[in-house]
Design an enzyme around this catalytic site. Structure first.
Site, PDB file in Angstrom:
ATOM      1  N   ASN A  98       0.879  -1.162   0.000  1.00  0.00           N
ATOM      2  CA  ASN A  98       0.000   0.000   0.000  1.00  0.00           C
ATOM      3  C   ASN A  98       0.922   1.219   0.000  1.00  0.00           C
ATOM      4  OD1 ASN A  98      -1.788   2.041   0.524  1.00  0.00           O
ATOM      5  ND2 ASN A  98      -2.716   1.082   2.324  1.00  0.00           N
ATOM      6  N   ARG A 150      -9.042  16.190   6.771  1.00  0.00           N
ATOM      7  CA  ARG A 150      -9.854  16.566   5.598  1.00  0.00           C
ATOM      8  C   ARG A 150     -11.206  17.097   6.049  1.00  0.00           C
ATOM      9  NH1 ARG A 150      -9.383  10.936   2.598  1.00  0.00           N
ATOM     10  NH2 ARG A 150      -7.548  10.395   3.820  1.00  0.00           N
TER      11      ARG A 150
END
Ligand code: AMP
Length: 380
Positions: free
Chosen positions: A8, A232
């Site tokens: 990943n 975010r």
């Protein structure tokens, strides 16, 4: 079976898991702070160890990882490498062998996920260089959501934008696929019904599952929409962006940094993006950041219940969903009208079933790597 590796690759880290016999999970860990004073965090089965490795890029990090894995590999060949890739585009519904043609398609999607896709593909290039004979497979965060009905897939913009790819893709698909698998195995009646899955970690989103398939997601075109996250913003009025550009003279780069890295829990609290630290803080701003997180969580659960036309189950997963009894309890506090209530003792005890109302509530530890490993296994 020969060994498999799952990777990943992000902008600043490369996470890895080794599957020495192709089926059982072995050593894993990550190289952190890529490009800076990088460290290898390695767990060979006896707990995590960390060591400084100096500046490396993805390819250098993979060399270090391979060295660390050598004892666990014991001379076995790595026959397949699985990559987490954030964007699979509008049509890709499952994993794919990363042939030159597929990689070209994925590269063309980079403008849709500029902060993730190029790094995911850098991980692939590094793996190609280190394992030239291994099968390389991509598992996509968008793929699980591709069956969304059109009304959940589009924005109310002129049609040409939809055709050009401006649509709601949804993300965290590997996690949702894993959870759907757990439901199929452990709670088939829930799997067949209407379930909301809350993946709450540094990134956070929600998925509406009907019969084990995604029919809605809070994340859309980018990984910014929906719930507030560690750094975010979550859902925001697009008018705010116009104001920032027009009246504050902010560039696209500055707005990107604001929305992706300075907002969410970090921006609201002014302290940290880390939920555990916020929960432990007595600063009122920490409390307000948690209040906002919980408020939006409840609101989106309500919206997803409407998408599903009712609710049979709710699942919490991700670092916050798995570990924070407080957030699990507060998320459903105002949702008794939907049949949601938490059993305090079961919630505190981190039980699998934590509901006390007619709608079941589950706590499930997600495992995206096992979904990637299964995708590679199918191809080697
Ligand atoms: P993830 O991105 O899935 O690794 O999740 C990271 C988030 O999980 C961070 O905000 C952590 O603070 C949060 N987290 C991990 N453990 C706990 C805990 N025991 N209580 C509250 N939040 C936690």
């Amino acid at each position: 079976m020969a060994a498999l590796l799952t990777l990943n690759a992000g902008s600043s880290s490369l996470k890895f898991s080794l599957w020495p016999d192709g089926v059982t999970r072995g050593a894993g860990g990550q190289v952190e702070q890529l490009g800076g004073a990088a460290r290898l965090v390695f767990d060979g089965g006896d707990g995590e160890e960390a060591r400084e490795i100096g500046p490396v890029d993805h390819a250098g990090a993979l060399e270090v990882i391979l060295d660390a894995l050598a004892p666990a590999l014991a001379g076995r060949r790595v026959s397949g490498v699985g990559h987490r890739i954030v964007h699979g585009g509008a049509d890709r519904r499952g994993p794919a062998r990363l042939t030159a043609e597929v990689v070209a398609e994925l590269e063309a999607l980079a403008p849709f996920a500029p902060l993730h896709q190029p790094h995911n593909l850098a991980g692939l290039r590094a793996a190609r260089a280190v394992f030239p004979d291994a099968v390389q497979v991509g598992a996509f965060d968008t793929a699980f959501h591709r069956g969304h009905p059109w009304v959940n897939d589009t924005f109310a913009l002129p049609r040409e934008y939809y055709e050009a790819g401006v649509r709601r893709y949804g993300f965290h698909g590997l996690s949702y696929e894993y959870i759907a698998g757990v439901l199929a195995a452990e709670a088939p009646e829930l799997h067949a019904g209407r379930v909301i899955v809350c993946h709450l970690g540094n990134g956070a989103s929600m998925c509406a599952l009907k019969g084990g398939r995604s029919v809605g997601s809070t994340m859309g075109f980018s990984a910014l929409d929906g719930l507030p996250m560690g750094t975010r913003c979550g859902q925001i009025d697009p008018g705010v962006l116009l104001y920032l550009m027009d009246r504050r003279g902010m560039s696209a780069g500055e707005i990107t940094a604001l929305l992706y890295r300075e907002s969410g829990l970090k921006g609201l609290s002014g302290i940290t993006s880390d939920m555990r630290t916020l929960e432990a803080s007595d600063d009122p701003r920490a409390g307000e950041a948690i209040d906002y997180f919980v408020f939006r969580l409840s609101r989106e659960i309500g919206a997803m219940a409407a998408v599903l036309g009712g609710l049979d189950g709710l699942v919490f997963t991700g670092g916050i969903g798995e570990n924070s009894a407080l957030i699990r309890a507060r998320a459903v506090e105002r949702l008794g009208f939907l049949g949601l209530a938490v059993d305090e003792a079961a919630n505190a005890a981190r039980a699998r079933e934590i509901g006390a109302g007619p709608v079941r509530i589950l706590r499930v530890e997600t495992d995206e790597e096992s979904v990637i490993a299964a995708a590679v296994r199918a191809e080697v």
